[in-house]
Motif scaffolding. Structure first.
Motif, PDB file in Angstrom:
ATOM      1  N   ASP A  19       0.835  -1.203   0.000  1.00  0.00           N
ATOM      2  CA  ASP A  19       0.000   0.000   0.000  1.00  0.00           C
ATOM      3  C   ASP A  19       0.872   1.255   0.000  1.00  0.00           C
ATOM      4  OD1 ASP A  19      -2.072  -1.751   0.171  1.00  0.00           O
ATOM      5  OD2 ASP A  19      -2.718  -1.193   2.188  1.00  0.00           O
ATOM      6  N   SER A  20       0.373   2.315  -0.591  1.00  0.00           N
ATOM      7  CA  SER A  20       1.107   3.579  -0.623  1.00  0.00           C
ATOM      8  C   SER A  20       1.052   4.250   0.745  1.00  0.00           C
ATOM      9  CB  SER A  20       0.513   4.523  -1.676  1.00  0.00           C
ATOM     10  OG  SER A  20       0.619   3.956  -2.962  1.00  0.00           O
ATOM     11  N   THR A  21       2.186   4.748   1.182  1.00  0.00           N
ATOM     12  CA  THR A  21       2.240   5.476   2.447  1.00  0.00           C
ATOM     13  C   THR A  21       1.305   6.685   2.390  1.00  0.00           C
ATOM     14  OG1 THR A  21       4.534   4.792   2.797  1.00  0.00           O
ATOM     15  CG2 THR A  21       3.748   6.688   4.057  1.00  0.00           C
ATOM     16  N   GLY A  22       0.497   6.868   3.424  1.00  0.00           N
ATOM     17  CA  GLY A  22      -0.461   7.966   3.473  1.00  0.00           C
ATOM     18  C   GLY A  22      -1.832   7.626   2.935  1.00  0.00           C
ATOM     19  N   SER A  23      -1.983   6.428   2.337  1.00  0.00           N
ATOM     20  CA  SER A  23      -3.269   6.038   1.755  1.00  0.00           C
ATOM     21  C   SER A  23      -4.122   5.278   2.764  1.00  0.00           C
ATOM     22  CB  SER A  23      -3.046   5.163   0.524  1.00  0.00           C
ATOM     23  OG  SER A  23      -2.508   3.898   0.899  1.00  0.00           O
ATOM     24  N   ASP A  24      -5.395   5.093   2.405  1.00  0.00           N
ATOM     25  CA  ASP A  24      -6.259   4.210   3.182  1.00  0.00           C
ATOM     26  C   ASP A  24      -5.803   2.765   2.961  1.00  0.00           C
ATOM     27  OD1 ASP A  24      -7.730   6.372   3.984  1.00  0.00           O
ATOM     28  OD2 ASP A  24      -9.448   5.968   2.664  1.00  0.00           O
ATOM     29  N   PRO A  25      -6.021   1.887   3.921  1.00  0.00           N
ATOM     30  CA  PRO A  25      -5.655   0.487   3.732  1.00  0.00           C
ATOM     31  C   PRO A  25      -6.535  -0.168   2.673  1.00  0.00           C
ATOM     32  CG  PRO A  25      -6.920   0.746   5.750  1.00  0.00           C
ATOM     33  CD  PRO A  25      -6.621   2.134   5.255  1.00  0.00           C
ATOM     34  N   ALA A  26      -5.921  -0.816   1.707  1.00  0.00           N
ATOM     35  CA  ALA A  26      -6.673  -1.445   0.621  1.00  0.00           C
ATOM     36  C   ALA A  26      -7.579  -2.543   1.170  1.00  0.00           C
ATOM     37  CB  ALA A  26      -5.707  -2.035  -0.410  1.00  0.00           C
ATOM     38  N   GLY A  27      -8.853  -2.518   0.757  1.00  0.00           N
ATOM     39  CA  GLY A  27      -9.790  -3.559   1.149  1.00  0.00           C
ATOM     40  C   GLY A  27     -10.496  -3.319   2.469  1.00  0.00           C
ATOM     41  N   TYR A  28     -10.220  -2.187   3.114  1.00  0.00           N
ATOM     42  CA  TYR A  28     -10.846  -1.869   4.394  1.00  0.00           C
ATOM     43  C   TYR A  28     -11.810  -0.695   4.231  1.00  0.00           C
ATOM     44  CZ  TYR A  28      -7.478  -4.769   6.975  1.00  0.00           C
ATOM     45  OH  TYR A  28      -6.736  -5.819   7.456  1.00  0.00           O
ATOM     46  N   THR A  29     -12.881  -0.741   4.977  1.00  0.00           N
ATOM     47  CA  THR A  29     -13.771   0.413   5.091  1.00  0.00           C
ATOM     48  C   THR A  29     -13.269   1.271   6.245  1.00  0.00           C
ATOM     49  OG1 THR A  29     -15.670  -0.843   4.275  1.00  0.00           O
ATOM     50  CG2 THR A  29     -16.132   1.181   5.503  1.00  0.00           C
ATOM     51  N   VAL A  30     -13.078   2.557   6.000  1.00  0.00           N
ATOM     52  CA  VAL A  30     -12.468   3.444   6.988  1.00  0.00           C
ATOM     53  C   VAL A  30     -13.500   4.477   7.451  1.00  0.00           C
ATOM     54  CG1 VAL A  30     -10.645   5.127   7.397  1.00  0.00           C
ATOM     55  CG2 VAL A  30     -10.197   3.152   5.937  1.00  0.00           C
ATOM     56  N   LEU A  31     -13.661   4.595   8.760  1.00  0.00           N
ATOM     57  CA  LEU A  31     -14.548   5.593   9.364  1.00  0.00           C
ATOM     58  C   LEU A  31     -13.691   6.467  10.275  1.00  0.00           C
ATOM     59  CD1 LEU A  31     -17.494   3.176  10.250  1.00  0.00           C
ATOM     60  CD2 LEU A  31     -17.322   4.702   8.282  1.00  0.00           C
ATOM     61  N   GLU A  32     -13.545   7.765   9.917  1.00  0.00           N
ATOM     62  CA  GLU A  32     -12.548   8.620  10.547  1.00  0.00           C
ATOM     63  C   GLU A  32     -13.153   9.810  11.276  1.00  0.00           C
ATOM     64  OE1 GLU A  32      -8.714   8.342   7.689  1.00  0.00           O
ATOM     65  OE2 GLU A  32     -10.497   9.208   6.719  1.00  0.00           O
ATOM     66  N   SER A  33     -14.311   9.656  11.880  1.00  0.00           N
ATOM     67  CA  SER A  33     -14.940  10.807  12.530  1.00  0.00           C
ATOM     68  C   SER A  33     -14.115  11.344  13.695  1.00  0.00           C
ATOM     69  CB  SER A  33     -16.333  10.417  13.036  1.00  0.00           C
ATOM     70  OG  SER A  33     -16.250   9.322  13.950  1.00  0.00           O
ATOM     71  N   GLY A  34     -13.294  10.479  14.316  1.00  0.00           N
ATOM     72  CA  GLY A  34     -12.519  10.926  15.467  1.00  0.00           C
ATOM     73  C   GLY A  34     -11.049  11.134  15.195  1.00  0.00           C
ATOM     74  N   GLY A  35     -10.642  11.056  13.937  1.00  0.00           N
ATOM     75  CA  GLY A  35      -9.223  11.206  13.632  1.00  0.00           C
ATOM     76  C   GLY A  35      -8.897  10.701  12.248  1.00  0.00           C
TER      77      GLY A  35
END
Length: 369
Positions: free
Chosen positions: A196-212
């Protein structure tokens, strides 16, 4: 025997076993290796010396190969041509074994001898030949000793102390993924995040970032990446979810985790219906914990901060129980599923919980049968 360009780490029992025990063997060369936190790099040992007589067997081998004349062995192992004359000269003593140009790093006080080795034949006519080794208690130039990344940085002390010392490709040592004929088919999830590219979201994961935020970072190194969850809010969380094919056989969930401080985080497996089958946590008291009923409980097993540790969860769908191991040590045995009605598992979740700020790293995530 030639042993070269290996990395030996924390091998054997402290204060007794050595990384390489040559016994009373001859023609052993250990060179350009890295020894880290071992009792000793090598030992030439007189244990059981002279107890066994293998002359008859060696005679048979040499006769079978016509003294190795004209074979590739004659060229590769030139001492074979003088084997019998050597043994006529020496009795029950090893000869021509060498320990040269090795890095021996004692970071935890394990080393028995300041020389880094033991030679039981030092007072005889055939001692171990020792030269050019660098024995040190100061970091010789590891990329990240604390996190067991023993690749060497350019300009490290070892390259000055041992001119021409090789830059061993640490990242290429060991298993590069699951092994065995059914390794890929048996694993529902295998994520090391290195592609994975540094700074990117993890491939294949759903990301919820309301707290950070959640992103791929170069920790412990640029070539050995991990997933970082950084919670900057005291009432909202950061969560990542990975979905996979439903699994209902005995399941093993493994991953490395590195909390930067003792702050709660939640580690969960969910069924295909979305209900939590198990939920673990790292507690504010520095313990591995779990949820049972509506409450969270600590085990007696403490985790460390600022260093990766391996969690392994073994789940049995017949008994609807699971056990947890931290760095190979049992932390929780035969705990009932949070949802004993779960018939499968199809999601994993890492969640900061939202009760406090904190930073957490995850790596080498695997779900397998």
């Amino acid at each position: 025997m030639i042993v070269e360009e290996n990395i030996f780490y924390n091998i054997g029992s402290k204060a007794s076993n050595f990384a390489v025990n040559m016994k009373s063997a001859s023609y052993c060369t250990l060179r350009n290796n890295v020894f880290v936190d071992v009792s000793g790099a090598a030992r030439l040992d007189d244990h059981s010396l002279g107890t066994h007589d293998y002359v008859s067997q060696w005679n048979d081998i040499f006769a079978f190969f016509s003294d190795f004349v004209g074979t590739p062995y004659e060229t590769a192992y030139s001492h074979l041509t003088t084997f019998w004359s050597d043994w006529a000269t020496y009795t029950d003593l090893p000869r021509d074994s060498r320990l040269e140009n090795n890095l021996i790093f004692d970071g935890d006080g394990s080393l028995i001898q300041s020389s880094g080795y033991v030679d039981d034949f030092s007072a005889t006519a055939s001692p171990l030949s020792v030269s050019g080794n660098f024995v040190t208690t100061s970091d010789p130039g590891f990329s990240d000793y604390a996190n067991q990344d023993f690749s060497l940085v350019a300009g490290g002390a070892v390259f000055t102390q041992i001119p021409g010392f090789p830059d061993i490709a640490f990242s290429e040592i060991g298993l590069q993924g699951p092994v065995g004929p059914n390794a890929d088919s048996e694993a529902a999830v295998i994520d090391d995040f290195d592609a994975d590219s540094t700074g990117s979201d993890p491939a294949g994961y759903t990301v919820l970032e309301s707290g950070g935020s959640a992103e791929i970072v170069g920790v412990p190194s640029a070539t050995n990446k991990s997933l970082m969850l950084q919670d900057t809010h005291t009432s909202q969380s950061v969560k990542v979810v990975k979905e996979f094919e439903p699994q209902s056989a005995p399941i093993v969930w493994e991953f490395a985790i590195r909390p930067e401080e003792n702050k709660p985080s939640y580690l969960s497996l969910l069924s295909d219906s979305g209900s939590y089958a198990i939920q673990l946590w790292t507690s504010a008291s520095g313990k591995i914990g779990y949820k049972a009923g509506g409450s969270y409980y600590d085990t007696t097993t403490a985790f460390s901060t600022v260093v990766f540790q391996t969690l392994r969860v073994e789940l049995d769908f017949n008994s609807k129980e699971y056990s947890v191991f931290l760095n190979g040590t049992l932390a929780l045995a035969d705990q009932a599923f949070l949802n004993t009605g779960a018939t499968d598992l199809s999601q994993l979740e890492f969640n900061t919980g939202g009760g406090s700020t904190g930073v957490y790293y995850y790596d080498n995530v695997k779900v397998s049968r």
